[in-house]
Design a protein around this motif. Structure first.
Motif, PDB file in Angstrom:
ATOM      1  N   GLU A   1      -5.339   7.746   1.737  1.00 52.63           N
ATOM      2  CA  GLU A   1      -4.228   8.664   1.987  1.00 52.63           C
ATOM      3  C   GLU A   1      -2.893   8.003   1.647  1.00 52.63           C
ATOM      4  O   GLU A   1      -1.997   8.655   1.095  1.00 52.63           O
ATOM      5  CB  GLU A   1      -4.217   9.152   3.430  1.00 52.63           C
ATOM      6  N   PHE A   2      -2.750   6.727   1.962  1.00 53.02           N
ATOM      7  CA  PHE A   2      -1.544   6.022   1.547  1.00 53.02           C
ATOM      8  C   PHE A   2      -1.353   6.146   0.037  1.00 53.02           C
ATOM      9  O   PHE A   2      -0.253   6.414  -0.448  1.00 53.02           O
ATOM     10  CB  PHE A   2      -1.644   4.544   1.923  1.00 53.02           C
ATOM     11  N   ALA A   3      -2.434   5.932  -0.717  1.00 52.34           N
ATOM     12  CA  ALA A   3      -2.353   5.999  -2.180  1.00 52.34           C
ATOM     13  C   ALA A   3      -2.026   7.411  -2.651  1.00 52.34           C
ATOM     14  O   ALA A   3      -1.257   7.607  -3.601  1.00 52.34           O
ATOM     15  CB  ALA A   3      -3.667   5.523  -2.794  1.00 52.34           C
ATOM     16  N   THR A   4      -2.601   8.407  -1.993  1.00 50.13           N
ATOM     17  CA  THR A   4      -2.326   9.799  -2.346  1.00 50.13           C
ATOM     18  C   THR A   4      -0.858  10.135  -2.155  1.00 50.13           C
ATOM     19  O   THR A   4      -0.225  10.760  -3.012  1.00 50.13           O
ATOM     20  CB  THR A   4      -3.192  10.749  -1.495  1.00 50.13           C
ATOM     21  N   VAL A   5      -0.307   9.719  -1.022  1.00 47.15           N
ATOM     22  CA  VAL A   5       1.109   9.988  -0.750  1.00 47.15           C
ATOM     23  C   VAL A   5       1.990   9.286  -1.779  1.00 47.15           C
ATOM     24  O   VAL A   5       2.949   9.863  -2.305  1.00 47.15           O
ATOM     25  CB  VAL A   5       1.472   9.543   0.684  1.00 47.15           C
ATOM     26  N   ALA A   6       1.666   8.031  -2.077  1.00 49.05           N
ATOM     27  CA  ALA A   6       2.444   7.281  -3.067  1.00 49.05           C
ATOM     28  C   ALA A   6       2.380   7.948  -4.435  1.00 49.05           C
ATOM     29  O   ALA A   6       3.385   8.025  -5.163  1.00 49.05           O
ATOM     30  CB  ALA A   6       1.936   5.851  -3.155  1.00 49.05           C
ATOM     31  N   ASN A   7       1.230   8.446  -4.811  1.00 50.25           N
ATOM     32  CA  ASN A   7       1.061   9.106  -6.104  1.00 50.25           C
ATOM     33  C   ASN A   7       1.888  10.381  -6.195  1.00 50.25           C
ATOM     34  O   ASN A   7       2.583  10.617  -7.192  1.00 50.25           O
ATOM     35  CB  ASN A   7      -0.415   9.407  -6.332  1.00 50.25           C
TER      36      ASN A   7
ATOM     37  N   THR B   1      -4.274  -5.746   3.248  1.00 46.31           N
ATOM     38  CA  THR B   1      -4.486  -5.972   1.817  1.00 46.31           C
ATOM     39  C   THR B   1      -4.941  -4.714   1.118  1.00 46.31           C
ATOM     40  O   THR B   1      -4.429  -4.360   0.043  1.00 46.31           O
ATOM     41  CB  THR B   1      -5.535  -7.092   1.620  1.00 46.31           C
ATOM     42  N   GLU B   2      -5.887  -3.999   1.718  1.00 43.62           N
ATOM     43  CA  GLU B   2      -6.421  -2.802   1.064  1.00 43.62           C
ATOM     44  C   GLU B   2      -5.358  -1.725   0.913  1.00 43.62           C
ATOM     45  O   GLU B   2      -5.231  -1.109  -0.152  1.00 43.62           O
ATOM     46  CB  GLU B   2      -7.610  -2.254   1.834  1.00 43.62           C
ATOM     47  N   VAL B   3      -4.572  -1.498   1.959  1.00 43.44           N
ATOM     48  CA  VAL B   3      -3.535  -0.464   1.878  1.00 43.44           C
ATOM     49  C   VAL B   3      -2.496  -0.823   0.818  1.00 43.44           C
ATOM     50  O   VAL B   3      -2.157  -0.007  -0.047  1.00 43.44           O
ATOM     51  CB  VAL B   3      -2.853  -0.262   3.245  1.00 43.44           C
ATOM     52  N   VAL B   4      -1.978  -2.036   0.876  1.00 41.92           N
ATOM     53  CA  VAL B   4      -0.923  -2.436  -0.055  1.00 41.92           C
ATOM     54  C   VAL B   4      -1.443  -2.432  -1.494  1.00 41.92           C
ATOM     55  O   VAL B   4      -0.747  -1.993  -2.419  1.00 41.92           O
ATOM     56  CB  VAL B   4      -0.351  -3.813   0.322  1.00 41.92           C
ATOM     57  N   ASP B   5      -2.652  -2.895  -1.682  1.00 37.26           N
ATOM     58  CA  ASP B   5      -3.236  -2.916  -3.019  1.00 37.26           C
ATOM     59  C   ASP B   5      -3.337  -1.511  -3.599  1.00 37.26           C
ATOM     60  O   ASP B   5      -3.012  -1.280  -4.773  1.00 37.26           O
ATOM     61  CB  ASP B   5      -4.612  -3.576  -2.968  1.00 37.26           C
ATOM     62  N   ARG B   6      -3.766  -0.553  -2.804  1.00 39.88           N
ATOM     63  CA  ARG B   6      -3.890   0.833  -3.288  1.00 39.88           C
ATOM     64  C   ARG B   6      -2.526   1.452  -3.574  1.00 39.88           C
ATOM     65  O   ARG B   6      -2.349   2.155  -4.573  1.00 39.88           O
ATOM     66  CB  ARG B   6      -4.654   1.673  -2.275  1.00 39.88           C
ATOM     67  N   VAL B   7      -1.562   1.184  -2.717  1.00 42.66           N
ATOM     68  CA  VAL B   7      -0.222   1.735  -2.947  1.00 42.66           C
ATOM     69  C   VAL B   7       0.402   1.130  -4.197  1.00 42.66           C
ATOM     70  O   VAL B   7       1.028   1.825  -5.006  1.00 42.66           O
ATOM     71  CB  VAL B   7       0.674   1.501  -1.716  1.00 42.66           C
TER      72      VAL B   7
ATOM     73  N   GLN C   1      -0.093   2.831  -7.440  1.00 44.76           N
ATOM     74  CA  GLN C   1       0.484   4.164  -7.604  1.00 44.76           C
ATOM     75  C   GLN C   1       2.001   4.156  -7.771  1.00 44.76           C
ATOM     76  O   GLN C   1       2.580   5.138  -8.213  1.00 44.76           O
ATOM     77  CB  GLN C   1       0.123   5.055  -6.402  1.00 44.76           C
ATOM     78  N   VAL C   2       2.635   3.056  -7.388  1.00 44.54           N
ATOM     79  CA  VAL C   2       4.098   2.980  -7.465  1.00 44.54           C
ATOM     80  C   VAL C   2       4.498   2.330  -8.785  1.00 44.54           C
ATOM     81  O   VAL C   2       3.998   1.257  -9.130  1.00 44.54           O
ATOM     82  CB  VAL C   2       4.655   2.172  -6.277  1.00 44.54           C
TER      83      VAL C   2
ATOM     84  N   ILE D   1       8.049  -2.355  -3.234  1.00 46.47           N
ATOM     85  CA  ILE D   1       7.271  -1.950  -2.063  1.00 46.47           C
ATOM     86  C   ILE D   1       7.623  -2.884  -0.914  1.00 46.47           C
ATOM     87  O   ILE D   1       7.479  -4.101  -1.021  1.00 46.47           O
ATOM     88  CB  ILE D   1       5.763  -2.011  -2.352  1.00 46.47           C
ATOM     89  N   LEU D   2       8.104  -2.304   0.181  1.00 47.73           N
ATOM     90  CA  LEU D   2       8.370  -3.046   1.402  1.00 47.73           C
ATOM     91  C   LEU D   2       7.277  -2.696   2.405  1.00 47.73           C
ATOM     92  O   LEU D   2       7.018  -1.522   2.643  1.00 47.73           O
ATOM     93  CB  LEU D   2       9.735  -2.673   1.985  1.00 47.73           C
TER      94      LEU D   2
END
Length: 315
Positions: A101-107, A145-151, A154-155, A161-162
């Motif tokens: 979901e983090f990646a979806t929002v970033a996309n 790590t997983e969240v930041v890597d996915r975001v 997409q950015v 990214i902070l």
């Protein structure tokens, strides 16, 4: 400087304390801040938690809002578009129930027509007032790590990214290290602390959700400690050097100066806005005066200064 981002001054709003800009713009021009940080946005609309969901505490407040918001599609269409029209430099705070979901929002953010207003993305892996404490990804290096890597995938390059960290951990340096290795351009420290208040008239918890996030002056020493520890680890080479944004109990320019001296490059003003909507610009101007009074030519001259002036122990 915040990684690849240059801002005109080091003062921002803190996420969740000034809605999404229009409300605060009635008091001052939000484009005059270093950056405006939005309320955390999720993929879908969320009503938030039940009421009461705010309570005053000694030198602070508890909130249990629960990431209420319109969802990313409505946010970019209305709120981000308005911020762009106001000329604001926007750092969008994003959240999610899981890494995807983090990646979806970033996309969706990156593909929106108003993305040109976005000068950074703040990844909120540390909100303590959601119903499921398991969602606090900042408590675990692997989840961080997983969240930041996915975001990061997409950015677009050049947009920093902070990663916003939680103080409710045993070793914040380990979480900072994981975030940076995964691609964070900077760190925001700290989010609120998990707390609880009892209404002694009703003899019940003051918040419907029982616990909430503690913010305000009461948390400033904790935030300073976190900034100090991570900056020291960066100076020692234990964590790759990245800019730090200090947040937690900033009410005055002197408070902001303390964060810079501890190692922060910029600061965010949050809870102070509730009783003084002009607080961000007042802190900005007071900080400039504090620097001048000490013969410091720029905020950068104060960053980490306290680490070079550690007093000798007294016998």
């Amino acid at each position: 400087m915040l990684g690849p981002l240059t801002i005109p001054n080091p003062v921002m709003t803190a996420s969740g304390c000034a809605a999404n800009g229009a409300e605060l713009h009635r008091f001052f021009d939000v484009s005059t801040l270093g950056a405006f940080v939005t309320k955390t946005v999720l993929a879908d609309p969320r009503a938030g938690r039940g009421t009461p969901r705010m309570a005053e505490t000694a030198s602070g407040m508890l909130n249990s809002i629960g990431l209420q918001g319109p969802g990313i599609d409505a946010f970019v269409e209305k709120d981000l578009a308005w911020l762009m029209s106001a000329g604001a430099r926007v750092i969008v705070s994003i959240g999610g129930n899981d890494p995807r979901e983090f990646a979806t929002v970033a996309n969706r953010l990156a593909e929106s027509p108003a993305f040109d207003a976005c000068v950074g993305v703040e990844v909120n892996i540390s909100c303590p007032n959601v119903a499921n404490r398991g969602l606090v990804f900042a408590c675990d290096p692997a989840a961080t790590t997983e969240v930041v890597d996915r975001v990061r995938t997409q950015v677009p390059p050049g947009i920093p990214i902070l990663v916003k960290l939680s103080p409710d951990v045993t070793d914040i340096v380990a979480i900072a290290r994981a975030a940076v290795h995964a691609g964070a351009d900077g760190l925001t420290m700290i989010n609120t602390l998990l707390g609880l208040e009892i209404d002694t008239l009703t003899m019940r918890p003051a918040l419907a959700g029982l616990t909430g996030g503690l913010s305000g002056p009461a948390v400033r020493p904790v935030a300073l400690r976190a900034v100090w520890q991570v900056y020291a680890a960066m100076q020692a080479g234990d964590v790759p050097a990245r800019p730090i944004v200090g947040v937690g109990g900033v009410r005055t320019g002197r408070d902001a100066l303390g964060f810079l001296a501890a190692g922060a490059t910029a600061v965010q003003v949050g809870t102070a806005i509730f009783n003084d909507p002009h607080a961000p610009v007042r802190v900005r101007d007071e900080l400039a005066e504090e620097l001048r009074a000490r013969g410091l030519a720029s905020p950068a001259d104060a960053v980490g200064l306290a680490h070079r002036r550690i007093p000798e122990p007294r016998s």
